[in-house]
Design a protein around this motif. Structure first.
Motif, PDB file in Angstrom:
ATOM      1  N   TYR A  21       0.824  -1.220   0.000  1.00 38.00           N
ATOM      2  CA  TYR A  21       0.000   0.000   0.000  1.00 38.00           C
ATOM      3  C   TYR A  21       0.854   1.264   0.000  1.00 38.00           C
ATOM      4  N   SER A  22       1.885   1.291   0.840  1.00 39.38           N
ATOM      5  CA  SER A  22       2.740   2.498   0.874  1.00 39.38           C
ATOM      6  C   SER A  22       3.939   2.367  -0.057  1.00 39.38           C
ATOM      7  N   GLN A  23       4.284   1.140  -0.409  1.00 41.14           N
ATOM      8  CA  GLN A  23       5.509   0.882  -1.198  1.00 41.14           C
ATOM      9  C   GLN A  23       6.756   1.358  -0.454  1.00 41.14           C
ATOM     10  N   LYS A  24       6.678   1.485   0.865  1.00 45.12           N
ATOM     11  CA  LYS A  24       7.829   1.942   1.654  1.00 45.12           C
ATOM     12  C   LYS A  24       8.352   0.779   2.485  1.00 45.12           C
ATOM     13  N   ASN A  45      -1.483  -3.977   6.015  1.00 44.91           N
ATOM     14  CA  ASN A  45      -2.739  -4.708   5.949  1.00 44.91           C
ATOM     15  C   ASN A  45      -3.738  -3.883   5.154  1.00 44.91           C
ATOM     16  N   SER A  46      -4.609  -4.576   4.417  1.00 42.19           N
ATOM     17  CA  SER A  46      -5.584  -3.859   3.576  1.00 42.19           C
ATOM     18  C   SER A  46      -6.531  -3.010   4.411  1.00 42.19           C
ATOM     19  N   SER A  47      -6.655  -3.329   5.701  1.00 44.75           N
ATOM     20  CA  SER A  47      -7.478  -2.489   6.588  1.00 44.75           C
ATOM     21  C   SER A  47      -6.737  -1.214   6.974  1.00 44.75           C
ATOM     22  N   TYR A  48      -5.490  -1.107   6.607  1.00 42.80           N
ATOM     23  CA  TYR A  48      -4.576  -0.017   6.988  1.00 42.80           C
ATOM     24  C   TYR A  48      -4.293  -0.024   8.485  1.00 42.80           C
TER      25      TYR A  48
END
Ligand code: THU
Length: 135
Positions: A21-24, A45-48
């Protein structure tokens, strides 16, 4: 003073990052007062909200393997960022729970930058067990 072996462990730990999600990619390595070291990476996680930072993964691994008596004497946080990333507030609080008095926190990147602090510099006037024992 940062240990080269711990710096390299933190940078290597970035490779296992799960960060779609962040690519970090973030890696962490901690050294305990008994000389053992543990690493962690960020796991998103997809839930962030279910995301866990690299630093906390390293601390959880140390606790689950060593038990509640662990004492952290050094933390290295590694990213690709310039300047290197600093631990988030939740991780500072978690490190504080198990930190030795002079616990060092080193922020590094793959370029070779190193910024060093004590945990008390990063979390001045932190909340800890002493407050609970007094009340
Ligand atoms: N992250 C860490 O792993 N450690 C920090 O101290 C700051 C943030 C991660 C969480 C998330 O996967 C990504 O970096 C972007 O916030």
């Amino acid at each position: 003073m940062i240990k080269e072996s711990l710096r390299l462990q933190a940078i290597k730990a970035m490779d296992h990052s799960y960060s779609p999600y962040s690519q970090k990619q973030v890696g962490a390595a901690i050294e305990l007062s008994n000389g053992k070291t543990y690493t962690g990476c960020n796991i998103e996680n997809s839930s962030y909200g279910g995301t866990v930072c690299a630093e906390r993964v390293a601390v959880w691994k140390a606790l689950s393997e060593e038990g509640p008596g662990v004492e952290i004497i050094s933390v290295v946080v590694a990213t690709d960022a310039t300047p290197p990333w600093s631990p988030c507030g939740i991780c500072r609080q978690v490190i504080n729970e198990f930190a030795s008095k002079n616990c060092e926190i080193h922020l590094v990147n793959k370029t070779g930058d190193v910024k060093s602090f004590t945990h008390q510099e990063l979390l001045p006037h932190g909340f800890d067990r002493s407050a609970l024992q007094k009340s």
